[in-house]
Design a protein around this motif. Sequence first.
Motif, PDB file in Angstrom:
ATOM      1  N   ILE A  91       1.015  -1.156  -0.089  1.00  0.00           N
ATOM      2  CA  ILE A  91       0.192  -0.304  -0.285  1.00  0.00           C
ATOM      3  C   ILE A  91       1.230   1.089   0.417  1.00  0.00           C
ATOM      4  O   ILE A  91       0.688   2.470  -0.627  1.00  0.00           O
ATOM      5  CB  ILE A  91      -0.684   0.005   1.542  1.00  0.00           C
ATOM      6  N   TYR A  92       2.011   1.203   1.177  1.00  0.00           N
ATOM      7  CA  TYR A  92       2.875   2.220   0.246  1.00  0.00           C
ATOM      8  C   TYR A  92       3.609   2.791  -0.175  1.00  0.00           C
ATOM      9  O   TYR A  92       3.626   4.018  -0.944  1.00  0.00           O
ATOM     10  CB  TYR A  92       3.990   2.241   2.448  1.00  0.00           C
ATOM     11  N   ILE A  93       3.837   1.935  -1.253  1.00  0.00           N
ATOM     12  CA  ILE A  93       5.042   1.463  -1.859  1.00  0.00           C
ATOM     13  C   ILE A  93       3.870   2.079  -3.915  1.00  0.00           C
ATOM     14  O   ILE A  93       3.522   2.684  -4.062  1.00  0.00           O
ATOM     15  CB  ILE A  93       5.325   0.044  -2.605  1.00  0.00           C
TER      16      ILE A  93
ATOM     17  N   SER B 282       3.718   6.063  -3.340  1.00  0.00           N
ATOM     18  CA  SER B 282       4.494   6.918  -3.073  1.00  0.00           C
ATOM     19  C   SER B 282       4.642   6.685  -4.720  1.00  0.00           C
ATOM     20  O   SER B 282       4.891   7.891  -5.935  1.00  0.00           O
ATOM     21  CB  SER B 282       5.590   5.920  -2.490  1.00  0.00           C
ATOM     22  N   LYS B 283       4.281   5.309  -5.972  1.00  0.00           N
ATOM     23  CA  LYS B 283       4.652   5.540  -7.249  1.00  0.00           C
ATOM     24  C   LYS B 283       3.194   5.230  -7.907  1.00  0.00           C
ATOM     25  O   LYS B 283       2.266   4.916  -7.064  1.00  0.00           O
ATOM     26  CB  LYS B 283       5.228   4.254  -7.553  1.00  0.00           C
TER      27      LYS B 283
ATOM     28  N   THR C  40      10.162  12.259   7.195  1.00  0.00           N
ATOM     29  CA  THR C  40      10.128  13.569   6.679  1.00  0.00           C
ATOM     30  C   THR C  40       9.647  12.952   5.275  1.00  0.00           C
ATOM     31  O   THR C  40       8.468  13.629   4.038  1.00  0.00           O
ATOM     32  CB  THR C  40      10.500  14.226   6.249  1.00  0.00           C
ATOM     33  N   LEU C  41      10.619  12.328   4.579  1.00  0.00           N
ATOM     34  CA  LEU C  41      10.688  12.060   3.217  1.00  0.00           C
ATOM     35  C   LEU C  41       9.389  11.186   2.944  1.00  0.00           C
ATOM     36  O   LEU C  41       8.879  11.319   1.682  1.00  0.00           O
ATOM     37  CB  LEU C  41      12.343  11.191   3.157  1.00  0.00           C
TER      38      LEU C  41
ATOM     39  N   PHE D 263       4.339  10.751   0.127  1.00  0.00           N
ATOM     40  CA  PHE D 263       3.023   9.821   0.615  1.00  0.00           C
ATOM     41  C   PHE D 263       1.883  11.475   0.454  1.00  0.00           C
ATOM     42  O   PHE D 263       1.251  11.066  -0.526  1.00  0.00           O
ATOM     43  CB  PHE D 263       2.856   9.648   1.486  1.00  0.00           C
ATOM     44  N   PHE D 264       2.158  12.428   0.079  1.00  0.00           N
ATOM     45  CA  PHE D 264       1.346  13.501  -0.100  1.00  0.00           C
ATOM     46  C   PHE D 264       2.071  14.262  -1.787  1.00  0.00           C
ATOM     47  O   PHE D 264       1.531  15.164  -2.038  1.00  0.00           O
ATOM     48  CB  PHE D 264       2.117  14.637   0.807  1.00  0.00           C
TER      49      PHE D 264
END
Length: 317
Positions: free
Chosen positions: A9-11, A14-15, A98-99, A104-105
């Motif tokens: 989900i996170y990946i 991000s992409k 933070t990165l 994410f945003f």
Amino acid sequence: MLNRLLSIIYILMSKETVTAKELAERFEVSVRTIYRDVENLSMAGIPVYAKKGKNGGISLMSQFVLNKMLVTKEEQNQILTALTSLQETGAFKEKEITLKLADFFKADSLNWVSIDFSDWSGRRQEMFETIKEAILSHRILSFDYYGQNGVMNRRMVEPVQLLFKEYTWYLSAYCLEKQAMRLFKLLRMKRVEMEEETFTPQKQEEAFEKEGLCEKKDGEGCEEVGEDSIQKDNSLTRCTFLIDQSEAYRIYDRFEEEEITVLENGDFLVQAYFVVDEWVYGLIFSFGASIKVLGPDNVKEEVVRRIEKIWHRYVQE
């Protein structure tokens, strides 16, 4: 498996698109397993889908992040800016988080401020790090402290926060000797050590409720009388100075624009409010012969007294 699903989900956040092969290689599983994971996520209500073809791959619906986060683009930028600012203070060192949020945003992390707590020599950086760690971990601090009378004592305190006020760094702390909140000037703190002993902030909170934001400085604005300290009158006094035009480069560094009047001859008339203590007299004498105190009379008389004392010191030699 759960960790892999969350990571997928996170990946995908991000992409925009990731191929099943890329995910399979990353998690060291088969492509078939990845497609099974995609199916499980979809069944769990996550809007993930697979697209075949030349530019195909696995994606999330474009609105998923916004729908889940419920924050506007401006709020996302404010979050990133706040975290970046915390990194500069040294209170928040997890740059990777933070990165990740920036990814994410789908936004850049704006490094709009740079803060260096050390002096130009870099010698005080270690002290700031020790104090910061003690505050965050609720551990007792001990240090040698030079009071206003020049006498050095070992102090044990429960640190609350670092405070920058009037061009000077202070430590706000609950003094175990005085059993009260105090402000300690960092320049007078030597051999600062963090003890193993911890504390709970309860006493500090009670002291704040009882005394408010304590402006009582240990060795600053206090007279030491034996083991007790008597707080001076901290009411503000209006002081009037006549300062030579040759000091123009310093005037606007030290005083507010509304406190300054430029006279016809180019000199400056300054009217400002101070707590009259050693710091004020130090400010006055820092201007040397370029300043004249016009009022109040008690400050003017004290300046004259100190000048006479300096004069007699040199005459006696």
